[in-house]
Scaffold this motif. Sequence first.
Motif, short mmCIF file in Angstrom:
data_model
loop_
_atom_site.label_atom_id
_atom_site.label_comp_id
_atom_site.label_asym_id
_atom_site.label_seq_id
_atom_site.Cartn_x
_atom_site.Cartn_y
_atom_site.Cartn_z
N GLU A 1 0.82 -1.23 0.02
CA GLU A 1 0.03 -0.17 -0.06
C GLU A 1 0.98 1.34 0.08
O GLU A 1 0.60 2.22 -0.54
N THR B 1 0.78 4.01 -3.10
CA THR B 1 0.50 5.26 -2.88
C THR B 1 1.64 6.17 -3.36
O THR B 1 1.39 7.48 -3.65
N PHE C 1 -6.05 2.02 -5.31
CA PHE C 1 -5.64 3.35 -4.42
C PHE C 1 -5.98 4.37 -5.22
O PHE C 1 -5.44 4.66 -6.45
N GLU D 1 -8.88 3.96 -0.45
CA GLU D 1 -8.55 2.67 -0.93
C GLU D 1 -9.88 2.16 -0.98
O GLU D 1 -10.59 2.18 -0.26
#
Length: 243
Positions: free
Chosen positions: A120, A124, A149, A160
């Motif tokens: 994650e 991002t 995302f 998300e």
Amino acid sequence: MSVADLQPDGSVSYEFYLDGTAVPALEYPVLAAALPARVTAVHVGTLSLVVEPIASSIERLVTADLPPDVLVMVDPNCRPGAIADRDAYLDRFERILHRADVVKASAEDLAYLCPGVPAEVAATTLLGDKGDQPALVLVTDGPRPARAFLSGGFGGAGGEVSVDVPKVTVVDTIGAGDAFGGAFLAWWSAAGLGRDELSSAEPVRAALRAAAQVSALTCTRSGAEPPLLSEVAGTDGWPPTVG
Ligand SMILES: Nc1ncnc2c1ncn2[C@@H]1O[C@H](COP(=O)(O)OP(=O)(O)O)[C@@H](O)[C@H]1O
Ligand SMILES: [Mg+2]
């Protein structure tokens, strides 16, 4: 040419044999001439971002020559064994990211692109907030939930979205990632959506479910054989509609 080495759990490792094949040979004029007059979306990735001259041709097409309304999706589908110069590869990927709208990356791809951080965080990192980075990063992780995302830029709320992947009996996972990306794009285009809607969570969730459905089905078959539209009609998300 690629040779797939199938593991007992259906996962695969690949060896690539490119010397003496036509795979890398796509020169820009041939690529440009092959594009239809009206293009709504373009999907690029894998070895076409690695080997020359196709990599330069794809980069030029995406970064310089596509009309602004064309949705660009990139699946790096990193193949470390075929990448001789990681830094040069990452530089090219970064240049392409500035025109990309959607990135589809597996957890393995993210580990190659941004080593040592959770998926994650890597996802991002790829997102931008200035309008010159992707609006959306899709992250797949085999049978684990598929996630999207969303950028907080572009006037979107960010955040998300996660959907479960259907449980299936896996024959092999060859072509699963391509089926996922292709299905997302097919769903998005058929629902009449374009670049501007990529920051909206609800259509992204619906497209993610539809893509998970198609790619899971692809895993139930031998080889890269994504289903026809007629085969998924009536399953989750098909036909594409925006709720
Ligand atoms: N074992 C599995 N069971 C069900 N679906 C799977 C499985 N492996 C892959 N898929 C489907 O294919 C998608 C892409 O798979 P993944 O392995 O993450 O990508 P890639 O093929 O690019 O490595 C997943 O999000 C999922 O929908
Ligand atoms: Mg992949």
